[in-house]
Design a protein around this motif. Sequence first.
Motif, PDB file in Angstrom:
ATOM      1  N   UNK A 195      37.062  36.647  39.589  1.00  0.00           N
ATOM      2  CA  UNK A 195      36.310  37.800  40.099  1.00  0.00           C
ATOM      3  C   UNK A 195      36.183  37.736  41.616  1.00  0.00           C
ATOM      4  N   UNK A 196      35.924  36.540  42.156  1.00  0.00           N
ATOM      5  CA  UNK A 196      35.827  36.392  43.612  1.00  0.00           C
ATOM      6  C   UNK A 196      37.163  36.714  44.291  1.00  0.00           C
ATOM      7  N   UNK A 197      38.267  36.269  43.673  1.00  0.00           N
ATOM      8  CA  UNK A 197      39.581  36.557  44.256  1.00  0.00           C
ATOM      9  C   UNK A 197      39.863  38.059  44.243  1.00  0.00           C
ATOM     10  N   UNK A 198      39.514  38.739  43.157  1.00  0.00           N
ATOM     11  CA  UNK A 198      39.762  40.179  43.063  1.00  0.00           C
ATOM     12  C   UNK A 198      38.930  40.938  44.086  1.00  0.00           C
ATOM     13  N   UNK A 220      41.357  43.200  47.532  1.00  0.00           N
ATOM     14  CA  UNK A 220      41.303  44.476  46.825  1.00  0.00           C
ATOM     15  C   UNK A 220      42.688  45.054  46.544  1.00  0.00           C
ATOM     16  N   UNK A 221      43.682  44.694  47.354  1.00  0.00           N
ATOM     17  CA  UNK A 221      45.033  45.213  47.139  1.00  0.00           C
ATOM     18  C   UNK A 221      45.907  44.248  46.339  1.00  0.00           C
ATOM     19  N   UNK A 222      45.313  43.265  45.706  1.00  0.00           N
ATOM     20  CA  UNK A 222      46.087  42.278  44.946  1.00  0.00           C
ATOM     21  C   UNK A 222      46.643  42.906  43.674  1.00  0.00           C
ATOM     22  N   UNK A 243      49.563  34.325  40.187  1.00  0.00           N
ATOM     23  CA  UNK A 243      49.897  33.236  41.104  1.00  0.00           C
ATOM     24  C   UNK A 243      48.645  32.475  41.535  1.00  0.00           C
ATOM     25  N   UNK A 244      47.529  33.186  41.727  1.00  0.00           N
ATOM     26  CA  UNK A 244      46.269  32.507  42.061  1.00  0.00           C
ATOM     27  C   UNK A 244      45.835  31.587  40.933  1.00  0.00           C
ATOM     28  N   UNK A 245      45.954  32.039  39.694  1.00  0.00           N
ATOM     29  CA  UNK A 245      45.593  31.209  38.542  1.00  0.00           C
ATOM     30  C   UNK A 245      46.494  29.982  38.463  1.00  0.00           C
TER      31      UNK A 245
END
Length: 209
Positions: free
Chosen positions: A113-116, A120-122, A129-131
């Motif tokens: 949630x923090x990454x999203x 915002x344009x991810x 890839x973040x996971x």
Amino acid sequence: MTAMDGDFTQWLSRAQIAEDRLTAERRGVLQAAFAFRQRCGQDYYSSRVLSHFLLHCDAGLKVAQIARLVGISRPTASRQQGVSSKEAIQAAHHRMAGRPHGKLLPRYAGPIAEFILTHLDATRYDIIEFIQRTWSVHVSTVALHHFCKKFGLDRGTRAEAKAPKPSADRAAVDGAAAEPRPIEAVPSVAASPPPPFSRRGPSTRARSS
């Protein structure tokens, strides 16, 4: 006619494209695409890059023709129409990484949630890839969709949460205004009896002499 020209003609014939009906511009684009095909091969990466180029270069080719030129199915080519170059490369990398495996755990919801919220344009491939970088876990796009839906991280739920909502006081006022008011009954006035010793008929004053 050289051997290269013969192969080019056969390539167009297999895609059911009439060579004699091609304009000079379209013929130049297809010749460049054929040269790319001959030099880079027919592997998945090359086919994905070539199909992405032909779908977005305004060459005037139909989706079915591009699918036959590249050697992919018509639905696959159609799904790639609204994909950006970044997403096309990410999808190819994700596909060639092998069969996705691993499980998304509930404790991942907070960092995801923090990454999203900070990106915002991810795209979904950026999140995957973040996971992978954070927990060394490979997941599929379908698993990611269900995970985000479960924890309210999908685009639809986030857009609904950002939508302005009426306050409780305003809703109460609007509800009260919408309710029909009851019709108040008008009390009837009972006729009072005449005073004693009074004449019931109309009285006329006598003329004075």
